[in-house]
Enzyme design. Structure first.
Site, mmCIF file in Angstrom:
data_model
loop_
_atom_site.group_PDB
_atom_site.id
_atom_site.type_symbol
_atom_site.label_atom_id
_atom_site.label_comp_id
_atom_site.label_asym_id
_atom_site.label_seq_id
_atom_site.Cartn_x
_atom_site.Cartn_y
_atom_site.Cartn_z
ATOM 1 N N LYS A 280 0.840 -1.204 0.000
ATOM 2 C CA LYS A 280 0.000 0.000 0.000
ATOM 3 C C LYS A 280 0.870 1.248 0.000
ATOM 4 O O LYS A 280 2.003 1.214 0.473
ATOM 5 C CB LYS A 280 -0.876 0.005 1.264
ATOM 6 N N ARG A 354 -10.416 -11.561 1.652
ATOM 7 C CA ARG A 354 -11.218 -12.644 1.075
ATOM 8 C C ARG A 354 -10.469 -13.968 1.119
ATOM 9 O O ARG A 354 -11.079 -15.032 1.165
ATOM 10 C CB ARG A 354 -11.646 -12.271 -0.352
#
Ligand code: BES
Ligand code: MN
Ligand code: ZN
Length: 526
Positions: A280, A354
């Protein structure tokens, strides 16, 4: 943790009641019955204060006055126009009450609550909200600071329900609200703790603490070795780059009949999300310590359930891992095999939530659940879509979705339904695996939910994307959402019959804050 206590009781003569602060409702241009009683004991001092015109009785407005009779102070609590006293006005009123009590040095207070009702506001609902919000407003983060904010001076709130509600019912509503408030604060504390303290192992220890001394609660921690045997290649691919081992934490609360199918709550517990090799950007990366707020929501809800001793079976599963880049980290393009056998091409290692959740959802099957609800700070796209006001609600079962939305309305910890259409699922196609872990730039929260849906086909399932609702950026802090929604959802399951089955017609037991038609939005049947 707050040492605030709540007691419901009535008084023969309220002007004689001993308290550091008597709280009375004032509607716009109109003293409530309790306010009038104090006014006559105080030779018209409330009326004189009103006539000055500073305090108008608007919802949320308050004014502290010198004492009357047994009360050291009197707090005028503005409730707005009596004819317009609805749940929104009640919430504003209680916010005003919380800030007035927060600013006061009164160690105890007495609320005359009988007048805080209307055809849209029931007292048990209001008292539950009062206790919940007051406990929550007493929360202070102190774990890593030398001088935390001053604690709330108030230690004891007495509530006089008058003739409006039985003392026992008032006490029950206060106890429920306080339990949920403590669950919210616990969730906030876990969310606020930094990633170097709140690691997957820390969450496992917290889960063990929840079970300590309670034979209805059992905690089990699945370690990486066992995960490998179970084939949890997706979950393990996330912790691969970290020195902190992943933990799959399972807490079983057995408050219901032994054969009752459990409500299963699954939480995303990424204790820090650097993005992994798909690193990130630096700005606000610190906020990714909150990426375990799904886990915090599950643990906070379970704590409240244990506290309330709900006669229900509830199982919590927390998929805890740290997402870091290293020489052993999963790389973009790597293909991993999930516990379900589905292969996944990891196109972006920052779509890690996920990956840990899909194996937890496969694991959940063994509990033969009545329903599975997962909570996850899953996507930045959810923040763009809904902001912080609503958690995104996805579900493969209409009743489950309706029940969650109704619980969100009653508690004002709201959700908003989102689609799981096949058209979106197509965005997850991969050339090199059964499934890709990202679905392109469009509808990011939806495609993430579609990814999870494939692993939750064998039971009734809902997914809450809480990326926007679980924390505030200014001032920074975890909100404890959606503990209130889930605690209410679970309270509503008591005696409600199996999820998904049509509910029987006829009146349902009216408990505190229960959704009622025409009062609290969506409602399946009544
Ligand atoms: N934990 C983040 C989601 C997130 C982002 C929550 C910002 C709150 C605020 C999640 O793991 C993530 O990084 N998601 C990616 C998915 C993308 C790579 C498909 C995102 O939302 O950018
Ligand atoms: Mn991520
Ligand atoms: Zn994440």
């Amino acid at each position: 943790m707050s040492k605030l206590t709540f007691t419901a009781r009535t008084f023969a003569d309220i002007s004689k009641a001993k308290t550091q602060c008597a709280i009375v409702a004032v509607y716009e241009g109109q003293l409530s019955a309790a306010a009038r009683a104090l006014d006559s004991a105080g030779s018209g001092s409330l009326d004189s204060a009103l006539k000055l015109g500073d305090f108008k009785g608007k919802a949320g407005q308050t004014q502290m006055l010198p004492g009357i009779g047994g009360a050291a102070r009197v707090l005028l609590l503005g409730c707005g126009e009596q004819a317009k006293f609805d749940q929104a006005a009640a919430r504003e009123t209680l916010q005003g009450l919380n800030s007035a009590l927060g600013a006061s040095s009164a160690g105890d207070a007495l609320l005359h609550a009988a007048d805080l009702v209307s055809d849209k506001v029931e007292l048990d609902w209001l008292l539950e909200l009062l206790a919940r919000s007051l406990v929550s407003s007493a929360y202070r983060y102190s774990a890593t600071v030398a001088k935390p904010k001053d604690p709330l001076a108030l230690k004891k709130l007495v509530v006089n329900p008058g003739e409006t509600l039985a003392v026992k019912a008032a006490q029950a509503a206060l106890d429920t609200g306080a339990a949920v408030g403590r669950g919210i604060n616990y969730s906030r504390e876990l969310g606020n703790l930094p990633g170097n303290i709140c690691t997957p192992s820390y969450l496992a220890d917290e889960a063990r603490k929840l079970a300590r001394g309670n034979d209805k609660v059992r905690t089990k921690v699945v370690e990486e070795k066992k995960m490998r045997e179970l084939g949890m290649g997706a979950l393990l691919s996330v912790s691969a780059g970290s020195d902190e081992p992943a933990k799959l934490i399972v807490i079983e609360y057995k408050g219901g009949e032994p054969d009752q199918a459990p409500q299963v709550l699954v939480g995303k517990g990424i204790t820090f999300d650097s993005g992994g090799i798909s690193l990130k950007p630096g700005a606000k990366m610190d906020e990714m310590k909150y990426d375990m707020c799904g886990a915090a929501g599950v643990l906070g809800t379970l704590q409240a359930v244990i506290d309330m001793a709900l006669p229900l079976n509830v199982t919590a599963i927390v998929a805890a891992a740290e997402n870091m880049p290293s020489g052993r980290a999963t790389k973009p393009g790597d293909v991993v095999t999930s516990m379900a056998g589905t292969t996944i091409e990891v196109l972006n290692t920052d779509a890690e939530g996920r990956l840990v959740l899909c194996d937890a959802l496969s694991y959940a099957k063994r509990f033969k659940p009545a329903a599975v609800i997962d909570l996850a700070t899953l996507t930045g796209a959810c923040v763009i879509a809904l902001g912080s006001h609503a958690s995104a609600v996805y579900a493969n079962n209409e009743d489950l979705a309706a029940n969650l939305l109704a619980a969100g309305e009653v508690t004002h910890d709201r959700g908003w339904r989102m689609p799981l259409w096949d058209e979106y699922r197509k965005q997850l196609k991969s050339n090199f695996a059964d499934l890709a872990n990202i679905g392109g730039p469009e509808a990011g929260s939806v495609t993430a939910a579609c990814f999870l849906a494939q692993f939750a086909e064998d039971y009734h399932w809902a997914h809450l994307d809480i990326a926007g609702s679980a924390w505030n950026s200014t001032p920074k802090g975890a909100t404890g959402r959606p503990v209130a929604m889930l605690a209410r959802y679970l309270q509503d399951r008591v005696g409600a019959g199996e999820q998904g089955k049509k509910k029987k017609a006829g009146p349902r037991k009216a408990g505190p804050g229960r959704a009622r038609p025409g009062k609290a939005g969506p409602k399946a049947s009544s």
